[in-house]
Design a protein around this motif. Structure first.
Motif, PDB file in Angstrom:
ATOM      1  N   MET A 192       0.829  -1.185   0.000  1.00  0.00           N
ATOM      2  CA  MET A 192       0.000   0.000   0.000  1.00  0.00           C
ATOM      3  C   MET A 192       0.874   1.249   0.000  1.00  0.00           C
ATOM      4  SD  MET A 192      -3.577   0.489   1.926  1.00  0.00           S
ATOM      5  CE  MET A 192      -3.105   0.560   3.600  1.00  0.00           C
ATOM      6  N   ILE A 193       2.037   1.163   0.622  1.00  0.00           N
ATOM      7  CA  ILE A 193       2.944   2.306   0.655  1.00  0.00           C
ATOM      8  C   ILE A 193       3.374   2.666  -0.764  1.00  0.00           C
ATOM      9  CG2 ILE A 193       5.234   3.068   1.405  1.00  0.00           C
ATOM     10  CD1 ILE A 193       4.786   1.396   3.943  1.00  0.00           C
ATOM     11  N   GLU A 194       3.533   1.633  -1.604  1.00  0.00           N
ATOM     12  CA  GLU A 194       3.923   1.870  -2.993  1.00  0.00           C
ATOM     13  C   GLU A 194       2.863   2.697  -3.714  1.00  0.00           C
ATOM     14  OE1 GLU A 194       4.377  -0.773  -7.007  1.00  0.00           O
ATOM     15  OE2 GLU A 194       5.198  -1.632  -5.165  1.00  0.00           O
ATOM     16  N   ILE A 195       1.601   2.373  -3.508  1.00  0.00           N
ATOM     17  CA  ILE A 195       0.516   3.116  -4.164  1.00  0.00           C
ATOM     18  C   ILE A 195       0.451   4.538  -3.616  1.00  0.00           C
ATOM     19  CG2 ILE A 195      -1.979   3.225  -4.500  1.00  0.00           C
ATOM     20  CD1 ILE A 195      -2.006   0.192  -4.461  1.00  0.00           C
ATOM     21  N   GLU A 196       0.641   4.691  -2.294  1.00  0.00           N
ATOM     22  CA  GLU A 196       0.646   6.031  -1.707  1.00  0.00           C
ATOM     23  C   GLU A 196       1.742   6.879  -2.334  1.00  0.00           C
ATOM     24  OE1 GLU A 196       1.119   5.100   2.432  1.00  0.00           O
ATOM     25  OE2 GLU A 196      -1.042   5.013   2.777  1.00  0.00           O
ATOM     26  N   THR A 197       2.904   6.276  -2.547  1.00  0.00           N
ATOM     27  CA  THR A 197       4.023   6.984  -3.173  1.00  0.00           C
ATOM     28  C   THR A 197       3.674   7.365  -4.609  1.00  0.00           C
ATOM     29  OG1 THR A 197       5.551   5.725  -1.800  1.00  0.00           O
ATOM     30  CG2 THR A 197       6.492   6.835  -3.714  1.00  0.00           C
ATOM     31  N   GLN A 198       3.024   6.446  -5.332  1.00  0.00           N
ATOM     32  CA  GLN A 198       2.621   6.735  -6.709  1.00  0.00           C
ATOM     33  C   GLN A 198       1.602   7.870  -6.756  1.00  0.00           C
ATOM     34  OE1 GLN A 198       1.233   2.966  -8.179  1.00  0.00           O
ATOM     35  NE2 GLN A 198       3.291   2.242  -8.703  1.00  0.00           N
ATOM     36  N   LEU A 217      -3.821  10.351 -11.898  1.00  0.00           N
ATOM     37  CA  LEU A 217      -3.963  10.652 -10.468  1.00  0.00           C
ATOM     38  C   LEU A 217      -5.283  10.100  -9.928  1.00  0.00           C
ATOM     39  CD1 LEU A 217      -2.974  11.994  -7.882  1.00  0.00           C
ATOM     40  CD2 LEU A 217      -4.008  14.122  -8.675  1.00  0.00           C
ATOM     41  N   LYS A 218      -6.373  10.309 -10.661  1.00  0.00           N
ATOM     42  CA  LYS A 218      -7.679   9.804 -10.215  1.00  0.00           C
ATOM     43  C   LYS A 218      -7.674   8.277 -10.134  1.00  0.00           C
ATOM     44  CE  LYS A 218     -10.529  13.649 -11.777  1.00  0.00           C
ATOM     45  NZ  LYS A 218     -11.552  14.106 -12.713  1.00  0.00           N
ATOM     46  N   ARG A 219      -7.067   7.624 -11.127  1.00  0.00           N
ATOM     47  CA  ARG A 219      -7.001   6.162 -11.133  1.00  0.00           C
ATOM     48  C   ARG A 219      -6.209   5.652  -9.935  1.00  0.00           C
ATOM     49  NH1 ARG A 219      -3.070   3.066 -12.395  1.00  0.00           N
ATOM     50  NH2 ARG A 219      -1.914   4.650 -13.509  1.00  0.00           N
ATOM     51  N   LEU A 220      -5.074   6.278  -9.660  1.00  0.00           N
ATOM     52  CA  LEU A 220      -4.245   5.862  -8.523  1.00  0.00           C
ATOM     53  C   LEU A 220      -4.940   6.135  -7.193  1.00  0.00           C
ATOM     54  CD1 LEU A 220      -0.746   7.023  -9.796  1.00  0.00           C
ATOM     55  CD2 LEU A 220      -1.458   4.663  -9.358  1.00  0.00           C
ATOM     56  N   GLU A 221      -5.646   7.264  -7.097  1.00  0.00           N
ATOM     57  CA  GLU A 221      -6.386   7.560  -5.864  1.00  0.00           C
ATOM     58  C   GLU A 221      -7.493   6.534  -5.636  1.00  0.00           C
ATOM     59  OE1 GLU A 221      -5.882  12.392  -5.412  1.00  0.00           O
ATOM     60  OE2 GLU A 221      -7.527  11.619  -6.641  1.00  0.00           O
ATOM     61  N   LYS A 222      -8.165   6.132  -6.723  1.00  0.00           N
ATOM     62  CA  LYS A 222      -9.214   5.116  -6.609  1.00  0.00           C
ATOM     63  C   LYS A 222      -8.605   3.778  -6.184  1.00  0.00           C
ATOM     64  CE  LYS A 222     -12.937   2.870  -9.128  1.00  0.00           C
ATOM     65  NZ  LYS A 222     -13.632   2.738 -10.408  1.00  0.00           N
ATOM     66  N   GLU A 223      -7.478   3.427  -6.777  1.00  0.00           N
ATOM     67  CA  GLU A 223      -6.790   2.180  -6.412  1.00  0.00           C
ATOM     68  C   GLU A 223      -6.368   2.212  -4.943  1.00  0.00           C
ATOM     69  OE1 GLU A 223      -2.841  -0.325  -7.818  1.00  0.00           O
ATOM     70  OE2 GLU A 223      -3.700   1.141  -9.193  1.00  0.00           O
ATOM     71  N   LEU A 224      -5.876   3.365  -4.488  1.00  0.00           N
ATOM     72  CA  LEU A 224      -5.488   3.501  -3.083  1.00  0.00           C
ATOM     73  C   LEU A 224      -6.705   3.365  -2.170  1.00  0.00           C
ATOM     74  CD1 LEU A 224      -3.363   4.097  -0.923  1.00  0.00           C
ATOM     75  CD2 LEU A 224      -3.764   6.536  -1.317  1.00  0.00           C
ATOM     76  N   ARG A 225      -7.824   3.995  -2.538  1.00  0.00           N
ATOM     77  CA  ARG A 225      -9.049   3.860  -1.743  1.00  0.00           C
ATOM     78  C   ARG A 225      -9.488   2.402  -1.658  1.00  0.00           C
ATOM     79  NH1 ARG A 225     -10.611   8.377  -4.489  1.00  0.00           N
ATOM     80  NH2 ARG A 225     -11.927   7.182  -5.918  1.00  0.00           N
ATOM     81  N   ASN A 226      -9.453   1.704  -2.816  1.00  0.00           N
ATOM     82  CA  ASN A 226      -9.850   0.295  -2.838  1.00  0.00           C
ATOM     83  C   ASN A 226      -8.937  -0.549  -1.963  1.00  0.00           C
ATOM     84  OD1 ASN A 226     -11.944   0.872  -4.574  1.00  0.00           O
ATOM     85  ND2 ASN A 226     -10.853   0.230  -6.403  1.00  0.00           N
ATOM     86  N   LYS A 227      -7.634  -0.326  -2.051  1.00  0.00           N
ATOM     87  CA  LYS A 227      -6.672  -1.086  -1.229  1.00  0.00           C
ATOM     88  C   LYS A 227      -6.882  -0.777   0.248  1.00  0.00           C
ATOM     89  CE  LYS A 227      -4.060  -3.188  -4.338  1.00  0.00           C
ATOM     90  NZ  LYS A 227      -3.926  -4.615  -4.429  1.00  0.00           N
ATOM     91  N   THR A 228      -7.134   0.480   0.556  1.00  0.00           N
ATOM     92  CA  THR A 228      -7.362   0.874   1.951  1.00  0.00           C
ATOM     93  C   THR A 228      -8.626   0.207   2.481  1.00  0.00           C
ATOM     94  OG1 THR A 228      -6.275   2.995   1.568  1.00  0.00           O
ATOM     95  CG2 THR A 228      -7.688   2.839   3.499  1.00  0.00           C
ATOM     96  N   ASN A 229      -9.691   0.209   1.672  1.00  0.00           N
ATOM     97  CA  ASN A 229     -10.939  -0.443   2.079  1.00  0.00           C
ATOM     98  C   ASN A 229     -10.731  -1.948   2.256  1.00  0.00           C
ATOM     99  OD1 ASN A 229     -12.345   1.945   2.078  1.00  0.00           O
ATOM    100  ND2 ASN A 229     -13.164   1.675   0.024  1.00  0.00           N
ATOM    101  N   GLU A 230      -9.993  -2.550   1.328  1.00  0.00           N
ATOM    102  CA  GLU A 230      -9.708  -3.991   1.415  1.00  0.00           C
ATOM    103  C   GLU A 230      -8.915  -4.293   2.688  1.00  0.00           C
ATOM    104  OE1 GLU A 230      -6.863  -7.074  -1.006  1.00  0.00           O
ATOM    105  OE2 GLU A 230      -8.009  -5.644  -2.199  1.00  0.00           O
ATOM    106  N   TYR A 231      -7.933  -3.462   2.968  1.00  0.00           N
ATOM    107  CA  TYR A 231      -7.121  -3.645   4.176  1.00  0.00           C
ATOM    108  C   TYR A 231      -7.984  -3.492   5.431  1.00  0.00           C
ATOM    109  CZ  TYR A 231      -3.697  -2.627   7.818  1.00  0.00           C
ATOM    110  OH  TYR A 231      -2.975  -2.637   8.991  1.00  0.00           O
TER     111      TYR A 231
END
Length: 185
Positions: A1-7, A80-94
């Motif tokens: 998840m840190i990788e996505i946050e960095t992206q 940016l929107k795609r990465l933010e959505k991916e981060l939200r999904n990963k955060t929700n999954e976590y």
């Protein structure tokens, strides 16, 4: 998840850089008509424009007049929107997994398991070829289910004290179960 946050952070910085480079609204503050030659709002038109033709939005601050630069900014925004959505999904999954793990840890079975095994180790543990003891999961789970039914799913306040009565509760449950089976036959 840190990788996505960095992206996400990197994509945000990239978009900010593009906005600063191409969409500098300070260059085009005027309120007049926008010239189609220099793209500035100096209340003149292409016929009487004395400024050189605008070749990039870095000159005029209006990327809408430069499709390549607008496309670059749109692409960066979409990334940016795609990465933010991916981060939200990963955060929700976590978060969902963490809630499930916490729920399992706080479940009746998890809280009773150790006390039950310790209440009669010779019944619940088997020695492996390497000399280690492992629980007989099937038997442990069956007896946990009996205890859970007896306690109505509520963990007793003092599990270690109550564990002394676990075996008698299980025996009584088994006797009732046998009586019920005989009655049904």
């Amino acid at each position: 998840m840190i990788e996505i946050e960095t992206q996400v952070e990197s994509a945000g910085e990239h978009l900010e850089h593009l906005n600063n480079k191409y969409a500098n609204r300070n260059l085009n503050k005027g309120r007049g008509k926008q010239c189609s030659n220099c793209h500035l709002r100096l209340d003149h038109n292409m016929r009487n424009c004395t400024i050189d033709k605008c070749l990039t939005s870095e000159q005029c601050g209006d990327p809408s007049k430069h499709p390549d630069e607008r496309s670059l900014m749109d692409s960066a925004t979409e990334d940016l929107k795609r990465l933010e959505k991916e981060l939200r999904n990963k955060t929700n999954e976590y978060d969902t997994r963490l809630k499930g793990l916490n729920s399992a840890r706080s479940s009746f079975a998890q809280k009773i398991r150790g006390a039950l095994i310790n209440s009669k180790k010779d019944k619940y543990l088997v020695k492996t070829g390497s000399g280690m003891f492992v629980p007989k999961s099937g038997l442990v789970n069956q007896d946990i289910a009996k205890l859970e039914k007896h306690f109505h799913g509520k963990v007793p306040d003092n599990v270690s004290e109550m564990s002394k009565t676990f075996q008698s509760i299980i025996q009584n449950f088994d006797k009732q179960d046998i009586s019920a089976r005989k009655f049904l036959q």
